[in-house]
Design a protein around this motif. Structure first.
Motif, PDB file in Angstrom:
ATOM      1  N   PRO A 278      29.637 128.871  53.587  1.00  0.00           N
ATOM      2  CA  PRO A 278      30.143 129.931  53.034  1.00  0.00           C
ATOM      3  C   PRO A 278      30.992 130.656  54.122  1.00  0.00           C
ATOM      4  N   SER A 279      31.956 131.743  53.499  1.00  0.00           N
ATOM      5  CA  SER A 279      32.849 132.395  54.406  1.00  0.00           C
ATOM      6  C   SER A 279      31.921 132.904  55.336  1.00  0.00           C
TER       7      SER A 279
ATOM      8  N   VAL B 174      30.512 135.696  58.195  1.00  0.00           N
ATOM      9  CA  VAL B 174      29.599 136.901  58.075  1.00  0.00           C
ATOM     10  C   VAL B 174      29.690 137.602  59.430  1.00  0.00           C
TER      11      VAL B 174
ATOM     12  N   PRO C 176      26.727 129.992  57.484  1.00  0.00           N
ATOM     13  CA  PRO C 176      27.998 130.320  57.781  1.00  0.00           C
ATOM     14  C   PRO C 176      28.347 130.621  59.178  1.00  0.00           C
TER      15      PRO C 176
ATOM     16  N   LYS D 273      27.968 135.390  49.459  1.00  0.00           N
ATOM     17  CA  LYS D 273      29.185 134.912  49.985  1.00  0.00           C
ATOM     18  C   LYS D 273      29.827 133.774  49.267  1.00  0.00           C
ATOM     19  N   LYS D 274      31.101 133.804  49.194  1.00  0.00           N
ATOM     20  CA  LYS D 274      31.767 132.575  48.478  1.00  0.00           C
ATOM     21  C   LYS D 274      31.855 131.427  49.297  1.00  0.00           C
TER      22      LYS D 274
ATOM     23  N   ASN E 166      29.236 132.324  44.232  1.00  0.00           N
ATOM     24  CA  ASN E 166      28.645 132.760  45.626  1.00  0.00           C
ATOM     25  C   ASN E 166      27.248 132.171  45.832  1.00  0.00           C
TER      26      ASN E 166
END
Length: 414
Positions: free
Chosen positions: A281-282, A284, A242, A297-298, A313
């Motif tokens: 992922p989204s 961090v 991410p 994380k989605k 996730n």
């Protein structure tokens, strides 16, 4: 006159005697008939009649009290009867009934009630009922709203896959408190055999426990729900690390960021998947971190693309380590971009000491071969001058080079 009185007395005595004789004859006939019909003590027998179904009566009164039977099962009793051989052998067992009355139930718990046997003729005696009473478990009725999970069966046509099967409907479950508490999910199964287009279907829904067993005493309302099934193609792509925001605490560094799993199977229309080769992922946030951490994380996916692997996730692990330093001496300083008509005849410093800062894992394997030191002579002219010494490495960060420059003499080759 005396003779008449004597005759009268004789007649009265004769009538009395005749009456007594008739009574004796009648009694004998009655005994004979009873013995003929019923037999005698020697012919009295017992017989067991098994598996008589028990009917629970007044169950409809339970719901008005907010109560319900905990167990939906069948009850049976065995009885033993006694009578003459003739009467016992001609007994019609189908006329025998067993009932338990639940009208007296007041609240949840175990209700003990007598089993009432009916349908036996008067000529047969009921000697024993086993069991003579039943323990009926009663529970409170519980209501609860529940979401519905859509499963599928079959295989779509044209080599397509089920991309998603969802519903926005909810159901209201109703049943014994104990059974409602066991609900793991409310599920409905859509048949997708040979399906080639996105389709809405109406399917029945059932409540199941954690083992997938249907809870038959739990009712789902409504019993039918609308499910939307989408079909399409699939594609497995890489999951990249991410993006991050913020900085770890001073004196610390992110050693590594890893993602698990490393790939994901995506589903959607072919036109939507063709341009996707990797996903992330989204973001961090690293702000102030001093220790390694793991977060869920989605995945960032387009709205028309589905994660086919199930989990919404992924696991992101951020490895954070304290910074340390290490010094190495480099004896081989490379001469780069020396003009073709010049040659380096003298260098004042043939080696440098390099200080590298990094994490323990980075520096533990750092060696001389991981460092590159050189002087760029691309702008050099004949004579003696001062030149910067450049050092690079893929491990850690160069904090200092000593000396940072050196004197070098270049002469013409001609």
């Amino acid at each position: 006159m005396g003779n008449r009185l004597m005759k009268k007395n004789n007649k009265t005595g004769s009538d009395r005697t005749a009456r007594i004789v008739r009574l004796i004859i009648a009694a004998c006939l009655a005994v004979f008939l009873w013995m003929y019909i019923n037999g005698n003590d020697i012919n009295m027998i017992t017989q067991e009649i098994n598996n008589i179904p028990v009917t629970l009566i007044n169950t409809e009164k339970l719901s008005s009290k907010g109560l319900v039977l905990t167990e939906q099962k069948n009850y049976f009793v065995n009885i033993r009867v006694r009578g003459s051989e003739r009467n016992v052998n001609t007994l019609d067992a189908s006329q025998i009934t067993a009932t338990v009355d639940l009208a007296g139930v007041k609240g949840p718990g175990t209700y003990t009630a007598d089993v009432v046997i009916q349908g036996l003729p008067n000529s047969v005696i009921l000697q024993e009922t086993q069991p003579s009473e039943l323990n009926i478990k009663i529970d409170s009725i519980r209501h609860k709203a529940h979401s519905v999970t859509i499963n599928t069966s079959g295989k779509p046509g044209n080599n397509l896959s089920v991309v998603s099967a969802t519903t926005t409907d909810q159901v209201r479950v109703e049943g014994p408190s104990d059974s409602v508490n066991k609900i793991k999910a409310c599920v409905a199964t859509a048949n997708v055999q040979d399906m080639t287009d996105d389709t809405d279907v109406y399917i029945p829904v059932k409540a199941v426990d954690k083992k997938g067993n249907v809870l038959s005493d739990v009712e789902c309302k409504p019993s039918m729900i609308k499910a939307s099934v989408k079909v399409g193609t699939t594609k497995r792509v890489k999951i990249k690390a991410p993006k991050t925001t913020g900085s770890v605490a001073d004196g610390y560094k992110v050693a590594k960021i890893t993602v698990s799993p490393k790939t994901v199977l995506l589903g959607g229309k072919a036109s939507d998947l063709n341009s996707i080769n990797a996903v992330r992922p989204s973001t961090v946030d690293l702000s102030g971190l001093k220790i390694s951490t793991t977060v869920q994380k989605k995945l960032n996916l387009p709205s028309n693309v589905t994660n086919m692997d199930g989990s919404a996730n992924v696991t992101v692990t951020i490895k954070v380590e304290a910074l340390t330093s290490k010094q190495l001496m480099v004896d081989d300083i490379e001469q780069r971009n020396v003009p073709d008509d010049l040659t380096v005849t003298k260098m004042e410093n043939a080696s440098v000491t390099v200080k590298i800062e990094g994490t323990s894992s980075e520096l533990s394997t750092l060696d001389i071969k991981d460092l590159s030191a050189w002087i760029d002579f691309s702008d050099a002219a004949e004579g003696t001058g001062s030149y910067d010494i450049q050092v690079t490495t893929d491990k850690g960060t160069i904090k200092s080079v000593s000396p940072s420059s050196t004197s070098a003499t270049l002469k013409s080759k001609n």
